[in-house]
Design a protein around this motif. Structure first.
Motif, mmCIF file in Angstrom:
data_model
loop_
_atom_site.group_PDB
_atom_site.id
_atom_site.type_symbol
_atom_site.label_atom_id
_atom_site.label_comp_id
_atom_site.label_asym_id
_atom_site.label_seq_id
_atom_site.Cartn_x
_atom_site.Cartn_y
_atom_site.Cartn_z
ATOM 1 N N GLU A 42 52.782 27.828 37.131
ATOM 2 C CA GLU A 42 51.852 28.330 36.427
ATOM 3 C C GLU A 42 51.384 27.012 35.585
ATOM 4 N N ARG A 43 51.723 25.628 35.907
ATOM 5 C CA ARG A 43 51.264 24.550 35.407
ATOM 6 C C ARG A 43 50.439 23.571 36.305
ATOM 7 N N GLY A 44 49.746 24.196 37.583
ATOM 8 C CA GLY A 44 49.111 23.521 38.299
ATOM 9 C C GLY A 44 47.663 23.804 38.377
ATOM 10 N N HIS A 45 47.129 24.535 37.244
ATOM 11 C CA HIS A 45 45.543 24.816 37.262
ATOM 12 C C HIS A 45 45.069 23.727 36.268
ATOM 13 N N PRO A 46 43.979 22.865 36.585
ATOM 14 C CA PRO A 46 43.226 21.882 35.724
ATOM 15 C C PRO A 46 42.534 22.713 34.592
ATOM 16 N N ARG A 47 42.152 23.740 34.549
ATOM 17 C CA ARG A 47 41.410 24.558 33.359
ATOM 18 C C ARG A 47 42.111 25.582 32.744
ATOM 19 N N LEU A 48 42.976 26.339 33.584
ATOM 20 C CA LEU A 48 43.721 27.454 32.784
ATOM 21 C C LEU A 48 45.011 27.097 32.163
ATOM 22 N N SER A 49 45.211 27.636 31.029
ATOM 23 C CA SER A 49 46.599 27.549 30.473
ATOM 24 C C SER A 49 47.722 27.940 31.413
ATOM 25 N N PRO A 50 49.020 27.510 31.112
ATOM 26 C CA PRO A 50 50.073 28.170 31.993
ATOM 27 C C PRO A 50 50.262 29.601 31.949
ATOM 28 N N ALA A 51 50.018 30.194 30.839
ATOM 29 C CA ALA A 51 49.902 31.448 30.703
ATOM 30 C C ALA A 51 48.846 32.215 31.534
ATOM 31 N N GLU A 52 47.697 31.677 31.431
ATOM 32 C CA GLU A 52 46.655 32.447 32.223
ATOM 33 C C GLU A 52 46.951 32.230 33.460
ATOM 34 N N TYR A 53 47.493 30.891 33.888
ATOM 35 C CA TYR A 53 47.426 30.932 35.510
ATOM 36 C C TYR A 53 48.692 31.462 36.075
ATOM 37 N N ARG A 54 49.656 31.761 35.052
ATOM 38 C CA ARG A 54 50.962 32.584 35.497
ATOM 39 C C ARG A 54 50.613 34.010 35.916
ATOM 40 N N GLN A 55 49.513 34.592 35.110
ATOM 41 C CA GLN A 55 49.185 35.736 35.497
ATOM 42 C C GLN A 55 48.241 35.881 36.757
ATOM 43 N N GLN A 56 47.413 34.869 37.039
ATOM 44 C CA GLN A 56 46.709 34.647 38.427
ATOM 45 C C GLN A 56 47.776 34.643 39.430
ATOM 46 N N LYS A 57 48.525 33.780 39.284
ATOM 47 C CA LYS A 57 49.576 33.262 40.390
ATOM 48 C C LYS A 57 50.361 34.608 40.875
ATOM 49 N N VAL A 58 50.981 35.201 39.811
ATOM 50 C CA VAL A 58 51.546 36.611 40.242
ATOM 51 C C VAL A 58 50.865 37.470 40.981
ATOM 52 N N ALA A 59 49.569 37.693 40.571
ATOM 53 C CA ALA A 59 48.879 38.517 41.145
ATOM 54 C C ALA A 59 48.368 38.171 42.567
ATOM 55 N N GLU A 60 48.213 36.737 42.718
ATOM 56 C CA GLU A 60 47.993 36.138 44.045
ATOM 57 C C GLU A 60 49.258 36.325 44.858
ATOM 58 N N GLY A 61 50.528 36.147 44.308
ATOM 59 C CA GLY A 61 51.548 36.202 45.105
ATOM 60 C C GLY A 61 51.865 37.701 45.717
ATOM 61 N N GLU A 62 51.666 38.666 44.825
ATOM 62 C CA GLU A 62 51.928 40.298 45.074
ATOM 63 C C GLU A 62 50.988 40.575 46.272
ATOM 64 N N ALA A 63 49.441 40.108 45.920
ATOM 65 C CA ALA A 63 48.702 40.421 46.855
ATOM 66 C C ALA A 63 48.909 39.829 48.430
ATOM 67 N N PHE A 64 49.147 38.559 48.623
ATOM 68 C CA PHE A 64 49.796 37.937 49.743
ATOM 69 C C PHE A 64 50.826 38.588 50.347
#
Length: 229
Positions: A42-64
């Motif tokens: 969750e700490r790898g996005h240059p603009r999103l907070s870790p909490a915001e990017y965590r939500q995106q990453k989980v959604a992407e992982g589930e979709a993949f």
């Protein structure tokens, strides 16, 4: 026979990139596959907070996982702070007891990412603990095969012992799924991950005598394996 396979990565996306084509192949051949991420990454996005990017990453992982026909889990550890402890190994060992995988795929032991190195050690410990007699509600389970997959950040001393041929249907299923992950498209760090792993499969295919292949390291010894379900 590989009826069930568990792929364990340090972060969401690690196994999607490096083991994803192999998982897609095995699923198409009838195997059950589960992807486990020990942290969201969750700490790898240059603009999103870790909490915001965590939500995106989980959604992407589930979709993949859904797109290639696999199941998906993410544990509650934090990127950059994954401990190499028995507590983590016991949590993963419980998943191994529950899922009963024939094969476990994970990171190579040496990496520029500490989370990746810790994951490799935790996986080896978890495999041992899953087959250890314990006062546990789930039966013990012996994993038949452990494979270390080839990841762009885990290249130090990596020397493949096996090559997994990746047929066109598995490759295109993987490409269709992975292109929906922002970091894989290079939008977070500028690295063209999809191009890299596509080229890597072509190169390994040249070495192994297939159009495309993924390289893996089998600690049990050198072999050239077709790894089929």
């Amino acid at each position: 026979m590989h009826r069930s396979v568990l792929a364990v990565g340090g972060h969401i996306g690690d196994m999607d990139l490096s083991a994803g084509p192999t998982l897609a192949k095995l699923v198409l051949e009838g195997a059950n596959a589960t992807i486990v991420a020990l942290t969201p990454g969750e700490r790898g996005h240059p603009r999103l907070s870790p909490a915001e990017y965590r939500q995106q990453k989980v959604a992407e992982g589930e979709a993949f996982a859904t797109a290639i026909g696999a199941d998906f889990m993410v544990l509650g550890y934090s990127e950059g702070f994954l401990p190499d402890t028995d507590d983590v190994a016991l949590e993963l060992a419980t998943i191994i007891r529950d899922q009963q995988p024939d094969t476990v795929i994970t990171h190579w032991r040496h990496s520029s990412q500490r989370d990746h190195e810790h994951t490799a050690r935790v996986v080896e410990r978890a495999i041992y603990l899953a087959d250890l007699p314990m006062d546990h509600e789930l039966p013990r389970h012996a994993v038949r095969m452990l494979l270390h997959t080839e990841h762009a950040e885990d290249l130090r001393d990596f020397a493949p012992t096996s090559y997994v041929p990746i047929p066109d249907d598995a490759f295109y299923r993987w490409v269709s799924a992975i292109r929906h992950q922002a970091f894989a498209r290079g939008e977070t760090d500028g690295f063209r991950h999809i191009d890299y792993y596509t080229a890597l499969m072509t190169m390994r295919g040249c070495q192994a005598g297939y159009p495309r292949a993924c390289a893996v390291f089998d600690p049990s010894g050198p072999q050239v394996s077709k790894l089929s379900a």
